[in-house]
Design a protein around this motif. Structure first.
Motif, PDB file in Angstrom:
ATOM      1  N   ARG A  58      62.684  -0.608  41.350  1.00 33.61           N
ATOM      2  CA  ARG A  58      63.233  -1.414  42.441  1.00 33.61           C
ATOM      3  C   ARG A  58      62.447  -2.699  42.666  1.00 33.61           C
ATOM      4  O   ARG A  58      62.712  -3.429  43.604  1.00 33.61           O
ATOM      5  CB  ARG A  58      63.219  -0.607  43.745  1.00 33.61           C
ATOM      6  CG  ARG A  58      64.226   0.495  43.790  1.00 33.61           C
ATOM      7  CD  ARG A  58      64.296   1.030  45.233  1.00 33.61           C
ATOM      8  NE  ARG A  58      64.380   2.462  45.208  1.00 33.61           N
ATOM      9  CZ  ARG A  58      63.392   3.316  45.466  1.00 33.61           C
ATOM     10  NH1 ARG A  58      62.215   2.886  45.799  1.00 33.61           N
ATOM     11  NH2 ARG A  58      63.576   4.599  45.404  1.00 33.61           N
ATOM     12  N   SER A  59      61.447  -2.937  41.847  1.00 32.57           N
ATOM     13  CA  SER A  59      60.614  -4.111  42.073  1.00 32.57           C
ATOM     14  C   SER A  59      60.539  -4.978  40.825  1.00 32.57           C
ATOM     15  O   SER A  59      61.006  -4.604  39.760  1.00 32.57           O
ATOM     16  CB  SER A  59      59.208  -3.672  42.494  1.00 32.57           C
ATOM     17  OG  SER A  59      58.589  -2.978  41.439  1.00 32.57           O
ATOM     18  N   GLU A  60      59.944  -6.127  40.993  1.00 30.33           N
ATOM     19  CA  GLU A  60      59.710  -7.053  39.893  1.00 30.33           C
ATOM     20  C   GLU A  60      58.231  -7.392  39.884  1.00 30.33           C
ATOM     21  O   GLU A  60      57.525  -7.176  40.854  1.00 30.33           O
ATOM     22  CB  GLU A  60      60.535  -8.346  40.095  1.00 30.33           C
ATOM     23  CG  GLU A  60      62.034  -8.146  40.007  1.00 30.33           C
ATOM     24  CD  GLU A  60      62.524  -7.709  38.638  1.00 30.33           C
ATOM     25  OE1 GLU A  60      61.916  -8.102  37.627  1.00 30.33           O
ATOM     26  OE2 GLU A  60      63.504  -6.958  38.587  1.00 30.33           O
ATOM     27  N   GLY A  61      57.768  -7.958  38.804  1.00 33.57           N
ATOM     28  CA  GLY A  61      56.418  -8.475  38.788  1.00 33.57           C
ATOM     29  C   GLY A  61      55.424  -7.648  38.006  1.00 33.57           C
ATOM     30  O   GLY A  61      55.788  -6.821  37.172  1.00 33.57           O
TER      31      GLY A  61
ATOM     32  N   ASP B 134      48.495  -6.080  44.576  1.00 31.27           N
ATOM     33  CA  ASP B 134      49.075  -5.986  43.228  1.00 31.27           C
ATOM     34  C   ASP B 134      47.994  -5.873  42.160  1.00 31.27           C
ATOM     35  O   ASP B 134      48.145  -5.136  41.189  1.00 31.27           O
ATOM     36  CB  ASP B 134      49.961  -7.200  42.928  1.00 31.27           C
ATOM     37  CG  ASP B 134      51.367  -7.063  43.460  1.00 31.27           C
ATOM     38  OD1 ASP B 134      51.727  -5.961  43.945  1.00 31.27           O
ATOM     39  OD2 ASP B 134      52.120  -8.054  43.402  1.00 31.27           O
TER      40      ASP B 134
ATOM     41  N   ALA C 283      58.968   1.406  40.844  1.00 35.18           N
ATOM     42  CA  ALA C 283      58.863   0.241  39.954  1.00 35.18           C
ATOM     43  C   ALA C 283      60.239  -0.276  39.554  1.00 35.18           C
ATOM     44  O   ALA C 283      60.430  -1.477  39.388  1.00 35.18           O
ATOM     45  CB  ALA C 283      58.053   0.601  38.715  1.00 35.18           C
TER      46      ALA C 283
ATOM     47  N   THR D 198      55.888  -0.607  32.622  1.00 35.89           N
ATOM     48  CA  THR D 198      56.649  -0.740  31.378  1.00 35.89           C
ATOM     49  C   THR D 198      55.722  -0.564  30.176  1.00 35.89           C
ATOM     50  O   THR D 198      56.068   0.130  29.215  1.00 35.89           O
ATOM     51  CB  THR D 198      57.359  -2.113  31.322  1.00 35.89           C
ATOM     52  OG1 THR D 198      58.268  -2.197  32.410  1.00 35.89           O
ATOM     53  CG2 THR D 198      58.120  -2.292  30.011  1.00 35.89           C
TER      54      THR D 198
ATOM     55  N   ARG E 119      55.495  -3.640  37.789  1.00 44.37           N
ATOM     56  CA  ARG E 119      56.569  -3.154  36.922  1.00 44.37           C
ATOM     57  C   ARG E 119      56.216  -3.405  35.452  1.00 44.37           C
ATOM     58  O   ARG E 119      56.463  -2.558  34.594  1.00 44.37           O
ATOM     59  CB  ARG E 119      57.886  -3.835  37.278  1.00 44.37           C
ATOM     60  CG  ARG E 119      59.064  -3.226  36.536  1.00 44.37           C
ATOM     61  CD  ARG E 119      60.369  -3.797  37.012  1.00 44.37           C
ATOM     62  NE  ARG E 119      61.493  -3.101  36.431  1.00 44.37           N
ATOM     63  CZ  ARG E 119      62.738  -3.418  36.650  1.00 44.37           C
ATOM     64  NH1 ARG E 119      63.043  -4.411  37.464  1.00 44.37           N
ATOM     65  NH2 ARG E 119      63.709  -2.754  36.081  1.00 44.37           N
ATOM     66  N   ALA E 120      55.626  -4.551  35.166  1.00 48.01           N
ATOM     67  CA  ALA E 120      55.217  -4.854  33.795  1.00 48.01           C
ATOM     68  C   ALA E 120      54.166  -3.854  33.312  1.00 48.01           C
ATOM     69  O   ALA E 120      54.219  -3.386  32.168  1.00 48.01           O
ATOM     70  CB  ALA E 120      54.681  -6.285  33.709  1.00 48.01           C
TER      71      ALA E 120
END
Length: 196
Positions: free
Chosen positions: A116-119, A55, A114, A126, A122-123
């Motif tokens: 479909r994911s979190e964390g 990550d 992204a 964004t 994705r941030a």
């Protein structure tokens, strides 16, 4: 073994560049640390001298990849009037960009993953989307009010990214070209409608 000054930074840069290309082509989830490091002639253990996790690498690769998009937008913003938007749209929605997934816009290649994911990844994406909207807004006509400018910038960004995703998704070359053409016209029409 002693390395020359700058070796660690150069190695980190190689890892980030290789990861960015592979992430664009295969998706973040499909790229393993071991295969990535092997591809550039390094060991998996060496990865952790540079990054805490995959990550962590993905965040940095996204940041570097988004710089290419920023540069494209900055170049368009140096022009005047309608040429700024036309230059941006034509520079983004073309066959070369469509066909070079590994060096293209990170937003278009990783947006679906992204979503479909979190964390942190994705941030980071964004943040890249927000920045794209802001930069697109900066080249729109000065006559637009702030809310309209943001709405138009979001619409143009949607046209660009969505068009590129669909142009790449189809296995019909003529349909793909038509997507690019339609996307260019739609992106430019958004602003023409607001300006009139």
């Amino acid at each position: 073994m002693r390395y020359e000054k700058g070796h660690k930074e150069a190695t980190r840069h190689r890892i980030v560049e290789a990861a960015g290309e592979r992430f664009r082509k295969e998706g973040i989830a499909n790229v393993g640390v071991a295969s990535l490091m092997s591809e550039i002639g390094l060991t998996q253990g060496g990865f952790y001298n540079h990054f805490e996790s995959k990550d962590d690498l993905a965040r940095e690769a996204l940041a570097v990849g988004l710089e290419g998009m920023r540069e494209r937008l900055r170049k368009a913003s140096t022009k005047t009037g309608d040429a700024r938007l036309e230059d941006l749209v034509n520079g983004y929605l073309n066959a070369r960009h469509r066909d070079n997934v590994g060096s293209g816009c990170m937003l278009a290649t990783l947006a679906v993953e992204a979503g479909r994911s979190e964390g942190p990844v994705r941030a980071q994406l964004t943040d890249g989307i927000k920045e794209m909207v802001k930069l697109v807004g900066s080249i729109l006509p000065e006559s637009l009010k702030p809310k309209q400018r943001e709405a138009d910038a979001m619409a143009v960004a949607s046209c660009l990214i969505g068009t590129l995703i669909l142009a790449r998704a189809t296995d019909d070359p003529q349909m793909s070209d038509r997507f690019l053409d339609s996307g260019r016209r739609a992106a430019l029409a958004v602003v023409e409608a607001s300006a009139s």
